[in-house]
Design an enzyme around this catalytic site. Structure first.
Site, PDB file in Angstrom:
ATOM      1  N   ASN A  59       0.848  -1.179   0.000  1.00 46.50           N
ATOM      2  CA  ASN A  59       0.000   0.000   0.000  1.00 46.50           C
ATOM      3  C   ASN A  59       0.891   1.239   0.000  1.00 46.50           C
ATOM      4  O   ASN A  59       2.127   1.134   0.006  1.00 46.50           O
ATOM      5  CB  ASN A  59      -0.979  -0.015   1.174  1.00 46.50           C
ATOM      6  N   GLU A 119       3.377   1.472   2.950  1.00 43.72           N
ATOM      7  CA  GLU A 119       4.429   0.463   2.848  1.00 43.72           C
ATOM      8  C   GLU A 119       5.423   0.810   1.751  1.00 43.72           C
ATOM      9  O   GLU A 119       6.636   0.624   1.914  1.00 43.72           O
ATOM     10  CB  GLU A 119       3.795  -0.906   2.594  1.00 43.72           C
ATOM     11  N   ASP A 146      -7.233  -8.044  -0.733  1.00 43.78           N
ATOM     12  CA  ASP A 146      -7.062  -9.464  -1.016  1.00 43.78           C
ATOM     13  C   ASP A 146      -7.687  -9.822  -2.360  1.00 43.78           C
ATOM     14  O   ASP A 146      -7.132 -10.609  -3.134  1.00 43.78           O
ATOM     15  CB  ASP A 146      -7.715 -10.309   0.086  1.00 43.78           C
TER      16      ASP A 146
END
Length: 518
Positions: free
Chosen positions: A212, A215, A285
């Site tokens: 993301n 990150e 996910d």
């Protein structure tokens, strides 16, 4: 979305869904931190005596696989054959998780049950569709012998797979011997890493990592401020991100702002479609799963990213932890094929967007056989404002402009493909030789055109300026024209003597810059 290169028989993108490609169901292994999600909903009309906290009278309890288990569920729902490796406790939550996964048809041969361990759980308490509290438990302790057993089983477990997805959310299960074993087995299959710290997985030389924004910023040693243009800032650091992650491609997920795909060949943006806020979980996910199954099925990476964006758009409109099925995508994409708006419908929507303070961008063209030049151009156009309107020349108009034999695809097909691009907000059709009447009706803030000419060369420019707008000329991509694509298809047909075979074979090109290693 970026459609596959062969569009001559395309009515919508539905026939290109991963589970339908050549009847091939990719064999995909998922390894990582599994958990059980719980959604407990009820009503509240009072506070408890002990503290200023609401009392919730539970009405319903729903459970769903979460984390790596949710990625596996999405892959299975999208037509892959899935096997899952992870760790659960010998407890009620672990048994419930096994039942849910087994009922979906997922191979649980390496989903180990560890005595004394507690299955990772995330339970949300809701009242009136509002999450009041989340309770997290378990998944904090990983016995060393569990890592050793898992590492020893990996060579046989991965032997016949097309792809592996690593879901590392920090429990520690995948570190040490498991990571070493995966690194030793790297190569020969598509490798996708979804990890809080992708740098830990450089030894795998993954095909794709999916951090993301925060990150990705951490990989670069950056701090993102509240007013940072995350897409622009991180997109400009593509080479640095690729080196930091040791990956062939990085997809930075940006929540409501979509994603940025970065490769050595450049960048590609996907755009999330606005959705009413719901208590949804697991869209990331879903994105990773759809991206993986599409790549494993052979679709170009940029196409896979846009398809994954559509899958994520579907699940964020649902409450709880959910999955996107092949049927969901088919219905969604087929609906997009019928979304060309009439002038009155378009004018109404644009009026509402303008009242909300949004900048309107209009562009037009034939968009007959979609290619990389088109998608790059449309993504640049979207970046100029908030709402992108694409006006398509009607079939008769295309014939007048391009000559006999064009368009290759009728306007319904062209509208379906363009509407499925995540950067496009509205599609409409015009039958005049120029879009001047449409410009006068919509009064766009920006009128975008692609090519190697100046605004003064366009007969639309005076009209745009008279309506208070500006004209922007966007990048021209050499050797990426529809005419060139059509010529290559026809040349291939002539060489093979089999037009059907040529039409089915995807054209090679820059969109394969991060192709799956198979």
């Amino acid at each position: 979305m970026n459609a596959p290169q062969d569009l001559s028989r395309l009515r919508s993108l539905a026939p290109w869904l991963p589970g339908r490609l050549a009847g091939h169901a990719p064999r995909i292994a998922v390894i990582g931190d599994v958990m059980l999600d719980g959604w407990f909903s009820g009503t509240t009309d009072r506070f408890c005596r002990e503290a200023p906290a609401p009392v919730v009278d539970l009405v319903r309890r729903d459970y769903a696989p979460g984390g790596a288990a949710n990625t596996a569920m999405n892959l299975q729902a999208l037509g892959a054959r899935v096997r899952l490796a992870g760790l659960v406790g010998e407890d009620e939550a672990g048994e419930r998780l096994r039942q849910l996964l087994g009922a979906a048809g997922i191979d649980l041969g390496l989903l180990a049950s560890q005595p004394g361990a507690r299955t990772a759980t995330k339970y949300r308490i809701l009242a009136s569709d509002q999450v009041l509290l989340r309770l997290d438990d378990g998944g904090k302790t990983v016995p060393p012998d569990a890592q050793d057993r898992l590492a020893a089983a990996l060579p046989a477990w991965l032997a016949d797979t097309d792809a592996v997805v690593v879901c590392d959310y920090g429990s520690g299960l995948l570190h040490g011997p498991v990571r070493d074993a995966l690194a030793a087995l790297a190569g020969g299959r598509l490798t996708v890493v979804d990890a809080h710290d992708p740098a830990l997985w450089k030894a795998l030389a993954p095909d794709v990592v999916t951090p993301n924004a925060q990150e990705a910023a951490s990989l670069l040693g950056l701090r993102l401020g509240p007013d940072s243009d995350r897409a622009e800032l991180l997109g400009s650091r593509g080479p640095d991100l690729l080196r930091a992650a040791g990956a062939r491609a990085v997809v930075v997920t940006l929540d409501r702002e979509g994603t940025v795909l970065l490769t050595e060949g450049g960048s590609h943006r996907t755009w999330a479609r606005p959705a009413t806020e719901k208590q949804a979980s697991g869209a990331g996910d879903t994105f990773v799963a759809c991206l993986t199954v599409a790549r494993a099925a052979g679709l170009p990476l940029s196409t896979a990213a846009d398809l994954a964006q559509n899958a994520a758009d579907i699940v964020v409109r649902r409450a709880g932890t959910s999955v996107c099925t092949t049927l969901d995508l088919e219905l969604h994409l087929t609906a997009l094929a019928d979304t060309a708006l009439s002038p009155s419908e378009l004018a109404s929507r644009i009026a509402a967007d303008r009242a909300a303070g949004k900048r309107i961008v209009l562009t037009n063209g034939c968009f007959d056989v979609l290619h990389r030049g088109h998608t790059r151009y449309l993504n640049q156009a979207k970046a100029l404002g908030d709402v992108l309107v694409v006006a398509l020349n009607g079939d008769a108009s295309v014939t007048r402009l391009k000559g006999p034999g064009r368009p290759i695809n009728p306007v319904h097909d062209r509208a379906g493909v363009i509407a499925a691009l995540s950067c496009v907000d509205y599609v409409t059709v015009f039958d005049t030789d120029t879009p001047i009447p449409l410009i006068e009706a919509l009064r766009p803030d920006i009128y975008a055109k692609g090519g190697d000419y100046s605004p003064e060369m366009l007969q639309e420019t005076p009209v745009v300026r008279a309506c208070g707008g500006t004209v922007r000329i966007l990048d021209y991509v050499p050797d990426h024209s529809t005419s060139a694509v059509v010529q290559r298809i026809r040349a291939a047909q002539g060489q093979e003597g089999n037009p059907g075979a040529a039409a089915r074979r995807p054209l090679s090109g820059p969109e394969e810059e991060a192709g799956a290693r198979r």
